[in-house]
Motif scaffolding. Structure first.
Motif, PDB file in Angstrom:
ATOM      1  N   LYS A 185       0.792  -1.315   0.060  1.00 22.56           N
ATOM      2  CA  LYS A 185      -0.060   0.055   0.036  1.00 22.56           C
ATOM      3  C   LYS A 185       0.918   1.255   0.055  1.00 22.56           C
ATOM      4  N   GLU A 186       0.796   2.100  -0.836  1.00 19.52           N
ATOM      5  CA  GLU A 186       1.275   3.221  -1.010  1.00 19.52           C
ATOM      6  C   GLU A 186       0.033   4.560  -0.986  1.00 19.52           C
ATOM      7  N   SER A 187       0.546   5.396  -0.109  1.00 21.86           N
ATOM      8  CA  SER A 187      -0.523   6.533  -0.332  1.00 21.86           C
ATOM      9  C   SER A 187       0.072   8.118  -0.108  1.00 21.86           C
ATOM     10  N   ILE A 188      -0.646   9.248  -0.333  1.00 24.74           N
ATOM     11  CA  ILE A 188      -0.098  10.524  -0.186  1.00 24.74           C
ATOM     12  C   ILE A 188      -1.151  11.141   0.450  1.00 24.74           C
ATOM     13  N   THR A 189      -1.200  12.288   1.029  1.00 27.99           N
ATOM     14  CA  THR A 189      -1.844  13.111   1.699  1.00 27.99           C
ATOM     15  C   THR A 189      -1.667  14.712   1.253  1.00 27.99           C
ATOM     16  N   VAL A 317      -4.813   9.854  -1.243  1.00 30.78           N
ATOM     17  CA  VAL A 317      -5.060   8.800  -2.082  1.00 30.78           C
ATOM     18  C   VAL A 317      -4.083   7.657  -1.995  1.00 30.78           C
ATOM     19  N   ALA A 318      -4.525   6.490  -1.701  1.00 29.04           N
ATOM     20  CA  ALA A 318      -3.987   5.343  -1.550  1.00 29.04           C
ATOM     21  C   ALA A 318      -4.277   3.950  -2.684  1.00 29.04           C
ATOM     22  N   VAL A 319      -2.882   3.668  -2.983  1.00 25.92           N
ATOM     23  CA  VAL A 319      -2.914   2.460  -4.028  1.00 25.92           C
ATOM     24  C   VAL A 319      -2.510   1.228  -3.352  1.00 25.92           C
ATOM     25  N   GLY A 347      -2.334  -7.043 -12.037  1.00 25.98           N
ATOM     26  CA  GLY A 347      -3.087  -7.766 -10.883  1.00 25.98           C
ATOM     27  C   GLY A 347      -4.165  -6.677 -10.556  1.00 25.98           C
ATOM     28  N   ASP A 348      -4.667  -6.932  -9.436  1.00 23.53           N
ATOM     29  CA  ASP A 348      -6.033  -6.089  -9.170  1.00 23.53           C
ATOM     30  C   ASP A 348      -5.556  -5.198  -8.093  1.00 23.53           C
ATOM     31  N   TYR A 349      -5.942  -3.936  -8.184  1.00 24.75           N
ATOM     32  CA  TYR A 349      -5.403  -2.844  -7.259  1.00 24.75           C
ATOM     33  C   TYR A 349      -6.674  -2.172  -6.818  1.00 24.75           C
ATOM     34  N   GLU A 350      -6.475  -1.727  -5.531  1.00 32.85           N
ATOM     35  CA  GLU A 350      -7.506  -0.985  -4.971  1.00 32.85           C
ATOM     36  C   GLU A 350      -7.072   0.772  -4.737  1.00 32.85           C
ATOM     37  N   VAL A 351      -7.715   1.393  -5.429  1.00 35.30           N
ATOM     38  CA  VAL A 351      -7.564   2.662  -5.278  1.00 35.30           C
ATOM     39  C   VAL A 351      -8.429   3.467  -4.418  1.00 35.30           C
ATOM     40  N   SER A 352      -8.167   4.022  -3.225  1.00 34.35           N
ATOM     41  CA  SER A 352      -8.750   4.729  -2.263  1.00 34.35           C
ATOM     42  C   SER A 352      -8.576   5.859  -2.341  1.00 34.35           C
ATOM     43  N   ILE A 353      -9.828   6.785  -2.401  1.00 34.56           N
ATOM     44  CA  ILE A 353      -9.518   8.193  -2.410  1.00 34.56           C
ATOM     45  C   ILE A 353     -10.540   8.833  -1.115  1.00 34.56           C
ATOM     46  N   LYS A 354      -9.935   9.372  -0.259  1.00 35.75           N
ATOM     47  CA  LYS A 354     -10.603   9.877   1.164  1.00 35.75           C
ATOM     48  C   LYS A 354     -10.492  11.350   1.159  1.00 35.75           C
ATOM     49  N   PHE A 355     -11.581  12.042   1.601  1.00 36.27           N
ATOM     50  CA  PHE A 355     -11.550  13.557   2.258  1.00 36.27           C
ATOM     51  C   PHE A 355     -11.829  13.647   3.415  1.00 36.27           C
ATOM     52  N   ASN A 356     -10.846  14.366   4.286  1.00 34.54           N
ATOM     53  CA  ASN A 356     -11.051  14.329   5.883  1.00 34.54           C
ATOM     54  C   ASN A 356     -11.188  12.946   6.149  1.00 34.54           C
ATOM     55  N   GLU A 358     -12.547  10.200   5.241  1.00 33.98           N
ATOM     56  CA  GLU A 358     -13.893   9.491   4.743  1.00 33.98           C
ATOM     57  C   GLU A 358     -13.715   9.392   3.400  1.00 33.98           C
ATOM     58  N   HIS A 359     -14.211   8.117   2.843  1.00 31.23           N
ATOM     59  CA  HIS A 359     -14.194   7.808   1.312  1.00 31.23           C
ATOM     60  C   HIS A 359     -15.128   8.866   0.500  1.00 31.23           C
ATOM     61  N   ILE A 360     -14.720   9.136  -0.422  1.00 31.53           N
ATOM     62  CA  ILE A 360     -15.581   9.851  -1.356  1.00 31.53           C
ATOM     63  C   ILE A 360     -16.749   9.034  -2.116  1.00 31.53           C
ATOM     64  N   PRO A 361     -17.760   9.440  -2.805  1.00 28.81           N
ATOM     65  CA  PRO A 361     -18.476   8.511  -3.457  1.00 28.81           C
ATOM     66  C   PRO A 361     -17.746   7.528  -4.376  1.00 28.81           C
ATOM     67  N   ASP A 362     -18.119   6.242  -4.415  1.00 27.91           N
ATOM     68  CA  ASP A 362     -17.559   5.151  -5.319  1.00 27.91           C
ATOM     69  C   ASP A 362     -16.225   4.611  -4.816  1.00 27.91           C
ATOM     70  N   SER A 363     -15.666   5.408  -3.817  1.00 27.85           N
ATOM     71  CA  SER A 363     -14.445   4.816  -3.447  1.00 27.85           C
ATOM     72  C   SER A 363     -14.542   3.838  -2.373  1.00 27.85           C
ATOM     73  N   PRO A 364     -13.912   2.796  -2.333  1.00 28.05           N
ATOM     74  CA  PRO A 364     -12.531   2.283  -3.118  1.00 28.05           C
ATOM     75  C   PRO A 364     -12.822   1.959  -4.489  1.00 28.05           C
ATOM     76  N   TYR A 365     -12.187   2.122  -5.517  1.00 24.60           N
ATOM     77  CA  TYR A 365     -12.158   1.659  -6.639  1.00 24.60           C
ATOM     78  C   TYR A 365     -11.491   0.411  -6.864  1.00 24.60           C
ATOM     79  N   MET A 366     -11.814  -0.546  -7.773  1.00 29.17           N
ATOM     80  CA  MET A 366     -10.827  -1.822  -7.998  1.00 29.17           C
ATOM     81  C   MET A 366     -10.594  -1.857  -9.377  1.00 29.17           C
ATOM     82  N   VAL A 367      -9.446  -1.911  -9.567  1.00 32.61           N
ATOM     83  CA  VAL A 367      -8.792  -1.487 -11.008  1.00 32.61           C
ATOM     84  C   VAL A 367      -7.600  -2.605 -11.393  1.00 32.61           C
ATOM     85  N   PRO A 368      -8.455  -3.337 -12.520  1.00 32.83           N
ATOM     86  CA  PRO A 368      -7.369  -4.232 -13.082  1.00 32.83           C
ATOM     87  C   PRO A 368      -6.120  -3.751 -13.891  1.00 32.83           C
ATOM     88  N   ILE A 369      -5.267  -4.128 -13.608  1.00 30.08           N
ATOM     89  CA  ILE A 369      -3.728  -3.675 -14.269  1.00 30.08           C
ATOM     90  C   ILE A 369      -3.383  -5.031 -14.865  1.00 30.08           C
TER      91      ILE A 369
END
Length: 403
Positions: A185-189, A317-319, A347-356, A358-369
């Motif tokens: 898991k990698e993330s930035i804020t 944002v976390a991947v 593989g399958d990656y999970e992309v999470s986007i949070k604001f304060n 809390e997940h934003i609408p539709d987060s986390p996203y499942m992304v096939p790479i």
């Protein structure tokens, strides 16, 4: 924490009945076992077009089958069927084998075979408990056995439980040791400041980044709070980046539709408040772009985030996936930002986007790479007939490995 996954399969016996009825939907069936218990059962049309009854036998001896229509027995009902010992489910006669019972590797399929052919009829229950939740897949093989496969995503010890007719089969539960690397898991804020207040008569800009499109096929419209619809101007502001510009005539929440060839671009329709912002929060954040839908290993996957309507706060944002992902962040200083990440392994990656937080609408996203397209170039298809092909007729072609 340990995660448990399970799946249940039924193996029922079919018995043919000497009943002549055309419409099964009008019939009800019940089975009385020798002990007097009623057994769950299902009427069905057998392949030879006769009526049959399907159930899981639990007792040896005569079973009384009652078939009724409108509450009355049909001709030849009740029917007696005999259950013999070999038809009763017996977990001790189940055979299991395969490497997936004892070992495995992260992000690779582990499998084993379950053979219930000599064990009578019964329900098969599979459970796998370990450091990661797994998707248990089952496949009925031509020889009558069942192939079970699962793909662990974290290393460690997994407990594989196999039950038949509610009893553990010989050797169950098994202990499988899974090696390899777990998910990374990698993330930035980033802190987001409250945007400047848009005013009536002032210029309002909304930036979107969309790769590989023709801006002449883009169209933007703004709907004001009173319902008036006006076209917005679209300007190219950089590589693959477009600025949607409009001059509002009213205070309040405007809706900005941005379409490409008639279809909404990712994130559209957008909210854009003229005047003081209302209540913000994570539910006001929008995100969209190809990097939230799919990607290719080693190639930047890009998407946009629009935080203007959410006000001030922390955006993270976390991947998470099979390999480390390098995340890059571009603040456009207008309440929007661009994010790109590079995943090194498919593989399958999970992309999470949070604001304060809390997940934003539709987060986390499942992304096939997917694997790099370079791999595809290592194969060349030759000798493939391109015309005159016939349905249900085999076709042959050759594959050449390019190194």
């Amino acid at each position: 924490s340990r995660r448990r996954s399970q799946v249940k399969l039924g193996a029922a016996a079919d018995f043919m009945l000497d009943i002549n009825e055309s419409d099964l939907s009008l019939l009800t069936a019940s089975i009385r076992a020798p002990s007097g218990h009623d057994e769950p059962c299902l009427l069905k049309r057998l392949p030879n077009n006769h009526i049959g009854i399907s159930f899981i036998p639990r007792e040896v001896g005569e079973h009384l089958v009652s078939i009724k229509k409108n509450g009355h027995h049909v001709p030849n009902s009740p029917v007696t069927i005999m259950v013999v010992q070999s038809e009763i489910g017996d977990a001790s006669r189940v055979k299991v084998s395969g490497p997936g019972l004892t070992e495995g590797h992260t992000f690779e399929l582990s499998d084993f075979i379950v053979d219930t052919r000599d064990a009578g009829y019964g329900g098969l229950s599979l459970a796998i408990e370990g450091p990661s939740k797994v998707d248990i897949q089952t496949e009925d093989l031509d020889d009558g056995t069942c192939k079970v496969s699962y793909c662990p995503t974290e290393p460690g010890v997994y407990i594989v439980s196999i039950k038949f007719a509610d009893e553990h089969v010989p050797g169950s539960p098994y202990t499988a040791k899974v090696s390899g690397e777990g998910r990374v898991k990698e993330s930035i804020t980033r802190k987001r400041r409250a945007p400047s207040v848009a005013t009536v008569g002032g210029i309002c800009d909304l930036n979107v980044k969309i790769p590989e499109i023709d801006s002449r096929d883009m169209r933007a419209q703004v709907t004001s709070p009173s319902g008036r619809v006006n076209d917005a101007e679209i300007l190219e502001s950089g590589k693959n980046t477009y600025c949607v510009r409009f001059v509002p005539q009213e205070m309040g929440v405007h809706t900005v539709d941005v379409r490409y060839r008639g279809q909404h671009v990712p994130g559209s329709p957008f909210q854009f408040t003229v005047g003081p912002l209302g209540e913000g929060g994570s539910n006001k954040v929008r995100a969209g772009g190809p990097g939230l839908e799919r990607g290719e290993a080693g190639v930047p996957a890009e998407f946009n985030i629009w935080t203007r309507e959410a006000g001030a706060g922390g955006l993270s944002v976390a991947v998470e996936g099979p390999s480390k992902a390098e995340i890059a962040f571009e603040d456009r200083k207008d309440g929007s930002c661009g994010v790109s990440y590079i995943a090194q392994e498919p593989g399958d990656y999970e992309v999470s986007i949070k604001f304060n937080d809390e997940h934003i609408p539709d987060s986390p996203y499942m992304v096939p790479i997917i694997a790099p397209s370079d791999d595809a170039r290592r194969l060349t298809v030759t000798s493939l007939q391109e015309s005159g092909l016939k349905v249900n007729q085999p076709v042959s072609f050759a594959l050449r490995l390019n190194g």
